[in-house]
Scaffold this active site. Structure first.
Site, PDB file in Angstrom:
ATOM      1  N   THR A 174     -45.605 -31.310 -48.935  1.00 20.52           N
ATOM      2  CA  THR A 174     -46.171 -30.891 -49.951  1.00 20.52           C
ATOM      3  C   THR A 174     -47.567 -30.515 -50.189  1.00 20.52           C
ATOM      4  O   THR A 174     -47.272 -29.212 -50.989  1.00 20.52           O
ATOM      5  CB  THR A 174     -46.698 -32.564 -50.935  1.00 20.52           C
TER       6      THR A 174
ATOM      7  N   ASP B 252     -47.190 -40.346 -41.186  1.00 16.75           N
ATOM      8  CA  ASP B 252     -46.837 -39.773 -39.953  1.00 16.75           C
ATOM      9  C   ASP B 252     -48.337 -39.674 -39.172  1.00 16.75           C
ATOM     10  O   ASP B 252     -48.033 -39.731 -38.268  1.00 16.75           O
ATOM     11  CB  ASP B 252     -46.056 -38.805 -39.708  1.00 16.75           C
TER      12      ASP B 252
ATOM     13  N   ARG C 194     -35.597 -60.986 -22.938  1.00 13.92           N
ATOM     14  CA  ARG C 194     -35.040 -59.691 -23.617  1.00 13.92           C
ATOM     15  C   ARG C 194     -35.840 -59.054 -23.445  1.00 13.92           C
ATOM     16  O   ARG C 194     -37.622 -58.984 -23.092  1.00 13.92           O
ATOM     17  CB  ARG C 194     -35.102 -59.683 -24.669  1.00 13.92           C
TER      18      ARG C 194
ATOM     19  N   MET D 190     -41.055 -45.037 -36.723  1.00  9.33           N
ATOM     20  CA  MET D 190     -40.652 -43.300 -37.565  1.00  9.33           C
ATOM     21  C   MET D 190     -42.404 -42.636 -36.724  1.00  9.33           C
ATOM     22  O   MET D 190     -43.054 -42.864 -36.318  1.00  9.33           O
ATOM     23  CB  MET D 190     -41.318 -43.732 -39.250  1.00  9.33           C
TER      24      MET D 190
ATOM     25  N   ARG E 262     -32.067 -55.513 -26.221  1.00 11.57           N
ATOM     26  CA  ARG E 262     -32.377 -55.419 -27.983  1.00 11.57           C
ATOM     27  C   ARG E 262     -32.972 -54.452 -28.315  1.00 11.57           C
ATOM     28  O   ARG E 262     -34.068 -54.646 -27.327  1.00 11.57           O
ATOM     29  CB  ARG E 262     -32.556 -57.058 -28.759  1.00 11.57           C
TER      30      ARG E 262
ATOM     31  N   ILE F 173     -38.441 -49.510 -43.738  1.00  9.08           N
ATOM     32  CA  ILE F 173     -39.520 -51.072 -43.946  1.00  9.08           C
ATOM     33  C   ILE F 173     -41.050 -50.443 -43.701  1.00  9.08           C
ATOM     34  O   ILE F 173     -42.298 -51.194 -44.926  1.00  9.08           O
ATOM     35  CB  ILE F 173     -39.003 -51.954 -42.904  1.00  9.08           C
ATOM     36  N   GLN F 174     -41.362 -49.346 -42.645  1.00 12.36           N
ATOM     37  CA  GLN F 174     -42.695 -49.362 -42.452  1.00 12.36           C
ATOM     38  C   GLN F 174     -43.449 -48.437 -43.977  1.00 12.36           C
ATOM     39  O   GLN F 174     -44.091 -48.044 -43.686  1.00 12.36           O
ATOM     40  CB  GLN F 174     -42.599 -47.580 -41.353  1.00 12.36           C
TER      41      GLN F 174
END
Length: 350
Positions: free
Chosen positions: A94, A116, A151, A158, A254, A261-262
């Protein structure tokens, strides 16, 4: 973004009795000639709402829209609306477009918004704190499964080609390994860190930024969108890392990709205040007829820099970043011996 819009609009209305026009859907609204006058009431009650009340669009570059240069049409609509200035709210795409539009004679003030946190000249952008909080919460939830089932849990964040979200959320969420785009990783070092953690705590958390890559490897690309200012969309490194680690550890693994979602939901109180401050500061620049600038934060103080200082640039994590150095001093694995050596020097006690 609504907090920033509110900060800009209400400050200008109250301090300068200014008419505020909202361009709908970002630069697409300029191209398609869509706008509306915003009232004081329109800008009330929107602080807690995610997104933007006037819409946005990430595939409407006026200089290359559907194969055509529509920048002159944007300038014509700007003149037709008799705008004194245009306040743009966004990330490097932008603000880079905004800088190019200043060359056509448009008066522009930029407000830094991107989860970010990768804009040059500013220490922070709004949206970043909210994204980090969401990722941290996800890590906390995934830890439950990791502990219960013994696990290795991989979380892909992102951030494109900068690792700010992964670094901050990884530390906040107690990750054992954090893999960043700034430092290609040695999979053997990551596996060693995971195996050591599994031996002592029987679970491990690995946070990997979407732009991370193995040494001598390539970034993972999810898709390419030809008519976008940012055509390459990263993604998939979490699954690739899972496959790599399965060859080097006996643990069950996993991988979770948080994706958009972020970017959603209600903003944190910090981001609401920060965006409001940025918007009000931008309004002050407009009132003082100071244009073609971007608002920034340095040393916890707001100031401004020329738009060309921000345009077409990316701010990556430097090796001497205090948060990175904290992580190194605590033994968090970044998959690179080079970074570890540089960190050890900076943190070495006298």
């Amino acid at each position: 973004m609504n907090a920033a819009i509110r900060g800009v609009a209400k400050t200008l209305m109250l301090r300068a009795q200014t008419e505020i026009i909202g361009i709908e859907d970002g630069f697409l609204g300029f191209i398609e000639r869509r706008s509306r006058t915003l009232t004081y009431q329109d800008c009330s009650g929107i602080l807690s709402l995610g997104g933007t009340m006037i819409g946005t669009h990430n595939r409407a570059n006026p200089f290359d829209y559907m194969g055509e240069d529509r920048s002159r049409a944007v300038k014509e609509y700007y003149d037709e609306l008799a705008l004194d200035a245009l306040v743009i709210i966004g990330g490097d795409g932008t603000l880079s477009i905004g800088y190019e539009l200043t060359k056509l004679g448009m008066n522009i003030v930029g407000v830094p918004k991107t989860i970010d946190n990768d804009l040059m000249c500013t220490e922070r952008t709004f949206g970043f704190d909210t994204a980090v909080s969401i990722v941290t919460d996800a890590i906390d939830r995934l830890r439950t499964t990791g502990q219960s089932h013994q696990r290795i849990m991989i979380v892909e964040t992102m951030g494109r080609n900068a690792g700010w979200i992964a670094l901050h959320a990884g530390i906040a969420g107690g990750a054992d390994s954090i893999l960043l785009p700034e430092h290609p990783y040695d999979i053997n070092l990551v596996a060693d860190a995971c195996n050591q953690r599994m031996g002592t705590h029987h679970f491990s958390i690995v946070v990997v930024a979407e732009g991370a890559k193995p040494i001598n490897g390539e970034v993972c690309t999810r898709e390419t969108i030809k008519d976008s200012p940012e055509p390459t969309r990263l993604g998939g490194i979490g699954d690739q890392l899972k496959q790599q680690l399965e060859q080097l550890t006996d643990a069950e693994i996993r991988s979770t990709t948080l994706g958009h979602i972020q970017r959603g939901g209600s903003p944190t109180s910090f981001d609401r205040i920060f965006a409001t401050n940025l918007g009000s500061y931008a309004a002050g620049l407009v009132i003082n007829k100071q244009f073609n600038l971007a608002v920034i934060q340095r040393g916890n103080q707001l100031s401004e820099v020329p738009l060309d200082s921000v345009a077409h640039k990316t701010r990556n994590i430097p090796n001497d970043d205090p948060t990175l150095q904290t992580a190194l001093s605590m033994g968090i694995c970044f998959g690179t011996e080079t970074l570890l050596r540089s960190g050890a020097k900076l943190n070495e006690p006298e």
